[in-house]
Write a protein that holds these residues in place. Structure first.
Motif, short mmCIF file in Angstrom:
data_model
loop_
_atom_site.label_atom_id
_atom_site.label_comp_id
_atom_site.label_asym_id
_atom_site.label_seq_id
_atom_site.Cartn_x
_atom_site.Cartn_y
_atom_site.Cartn_z
N ASN A 93 -12.07 10.54 -6.28
CA ASN A 93 -10.95 11.45 -6.55
C ASN A 93 -10.48 12.17 -5.30
OD1 ASN A 93 -10.50 10.98 -9.21
ND2 ASN A 93 -11.88 12.58 -9.94
N MET A 94 -11.43 12.67 -4.51
CA MET A 94 -11.05 13.39 -3.30
C MET A 94 -10.35 12.47 -2.31
SD MET A 94 -14.29 15.88 -2.60
CE MET A 94 -13.59 17.08 -1.49
N ARG A 100 -3.12 10.37 -1.17
CA ARG A 100 -1.83 10.67 -1.77
C ARG A 100 -1.02 11.60 -0.85
NH1 ARG A 100 -3.02 12.05 -7.50
NH2 ARG A 100 -3.17 9.80 -7.68
N ARG A 101 -1.69 12.61 -0.29
CA ARG A 101 -0.99 13.52 0.62
C ARG A 101 -0.50 12.77 1.86
NH1 ARG A 101 -5.08 17.06 -0.99
NH2 ARG A 101 -6.35 16.52 0.81
N GLU A 102 -1.38 11.91 2.39
CA GLU A 102 -1.03 11.11 3.57
C GLU A 102 0.14 10.18 3.25
OE1 GLU A 102 -2.07 11.09 6.61
OE2 GLU A 102 -1.05 9.23 7.22
N ALA A 103 0.07 9.53 2.09
CA ALA A 103 1.14 8.60 1.70
C ALA A 103 2.45 9.33 1.53
CB ALA A 103 0.76 7.89 0.39
N GLU A 104 2.39 10.52 0.93
CA GLU A 104 3.59 11.30 0.69
C GLU A 104 4.30 11.59 2.02
OE1 GLU A 104 2.92 14.67 -1.80
OE2 GLU A 104 5.02 14.61 -2.46
N HIS A 105 3.50 11.97 3.00
CA HIS A 105 4.08 12.28 4.31
C HIS A 105 4.68 11.02 4.94
CE1 HIS A 105 3.86 13.17 8.72
NE2 HIS A 105 4.65 14.10 8.27
N LEU A 157 8.24 7.61 -3.82
CA LEU A 157 8.41 9.07 -3.74
C LEU A 157 8.70 9.67 -5.12
CD1 LEU A 157 10.40 9.43 -0.40
CD2 LEU A 157 8.14 10.37 -0.89
N ARG A 158 9.49 8.93 -5.92
CA ARG A 158 9.78 9.41 -7.28
C ARG A 158 8.49 9.50 -8.10
NH1 ARG A 158 14.57 6.65 -7.14
NH2 ARG A 158 13.60 4.72 -7.87
N ILE A 177 -4.63 1.12 -7.82
CA ILE A 177 -4.51 0.24 -6.63
C ILE A 177 -5.54 0.69 -5.61
CG2 ILE A 177 -2.95 -0.51 -4.79
CD1 ILE A 177 -0.61 0.17 -6.69
N LEU A 178 -6.20 -0.29 -4.98
CA LEU A 178 -7.24 0.03 -4.00
C LEU A 178 -6.70 0.95 -2.90
CD1 LEU A 178 -9.19 -3.28 -3.16
CD2 LEU A 178 -9.98 -1.28 -4.44
N LEU A 179 -7.52 1.94 -2.53
CA LEU A 179 -7.10 2.89 -1.50
C LEU A 179 -6.74 2.18 -0.20
CD1 LEU A 179 -9.67 5.75 -2.06
CD2 LEU A 179 -7.20 5.88 -2.32
N GLU A 180 -7.52 1.14 0.13
CA GLU A 180 -7.28 0.41 1.38
C GLU A 180 -5.89 -0.24 1.35
OE1 GLU A 180 -10.00 0.40 -0.40
OE2 GLU A 180 -11.45 1.23 1.02
N ARG A 181 -5.49 -0.70 0.18
CA ARG A 181 -4.17 -1.32 0.07
C ARG A 181 -3.08 -0.25 0.20
NH1 ARG A 181 -0.75 -5.12 -1.54
NH2 ARG A 181 0.67 -4.79 -3.28
N LEU A 182 -3.29 0.90 -0.43
CA LEU A 182 -2.28 1.96 -0.35
C LEU A 182 -2.14 2.50 1.07
CD1 LEU A 182 -2.84 4.05 -3.59
CD2 LEU A 182 -0.90 2.56 -3.03
N GLN A 183 -3.25 2.46 1.81
CA GLN A 183 -3.16 2.91 3.20
C GLN A 183 -2.26 2.00 4.01
OE1 GLN A 183 -7.30 3.42 4.02
NE2 GLN A 183 -7.19 5.55 3.33
#
Ligand SMILES: [Zn+2]
Length: 215
Positions: A93-94, A100-105, A157-158, A177-183
């Motif tokens: 979760n952390m 999520r914060r990183e992706a948002e930026h 973003l939506r 979705i895997l965190l590695e993929r989202l990164q």
């Protein structure tokens, strides 16, 4: 580094290995390590465990890592425990929150890059010089406007703005979705398997179950 002095007895590897395993097991039922792992990963924690166990024996953590590299059984026992730590729900979760914060930026920056709009100050001041330069160029030329990526970035973003946020959930199968993929692909709509289906690419064999590739 050292495998014990040539004259002395061989290093007590079986004892050391058992202590490493029991220390990792003890970590799994505690929580103090989780915030650290969420910010810097599991490796520094594992290294500290090895230091605390190896150094009183006059050995270096790298000598123990060498042993693991040579012995698949011992390696598997350690990897299984590291993988269990990484799967801790609070840690997941952390990490997801931080991602999520990183992706948002990233997505905001990308949005301004692709659309050629002038970013608000909070985005502008967070950029390095190269990114600011890119944005200036994009705003002047309009060349960076991307008809494919821009809508995907806007879609992501939506999703981030919704409550509860559907960001990071596969649109097709609903799994996370895997965190590695989202990164790598912060605008991803699907997990890798569903993305392959969408693109008509044949399915790959399942990824290895042990996500910790420390050695
Ligand atoms: Zn999926």
């Amino acid at each position: 580094m050292t495998n014990g002095s040539p004259e002395g007895p061989p290093p007590p590897w079986p004892d050391i290995h058992r202590t490493v395993l029991s220390t990792l097991d003890a970590l799994a039922s505690s929580t103090g390590w989780i915030p650290t792992a969420a910010t810097v990963g599991i490796e520094p924690i594992f290294e500290r465990v090895l230091q605390q166990i190896c150094e009183p024996q006059g050995l270096t953590p790298s000598a123990y890592i060498d042993l693991l590299t040579r012995d698949a059984t011992l390696r598997g026992e350690v990897q299984k425990r590291l993988a269990k730590l990484m799967e801790n729900p609070a840690l997941v979760n952390m990490r997801r929150e931080a991602q999520r914060r990183e992706a948002e930026h990233q997505l905001h920056v990308l949005h301004y890059l692709l659309s050629g709009q002038k970013p608000p100050d909070w985005v502008w001041t967070s950029l390095d010089e190269e990114q600011q330069e890119q944005l200036r160029d994009a705003a002047e030329s309009g060349e960076e406007k991307d008809p494919v990526l821009l809508p995907r970035v806007q879609g992501a973003l939506r999703k981030l703005a919704m409550t509860p946020t559907p960001y990071g959930q596969c649109e097709d199968c609903g799994t996370a979705i895997l965190l590695e993929r989202l990164q790598l692909v912060p605008w991803a709509e699907c997990c890798a398997a569903c993305q392959r289906k969408r693109e008509g690419v044949p399915d790959e064999p399942p990824e290895p179950q042990v996500p910790v590739l420390y050695f």
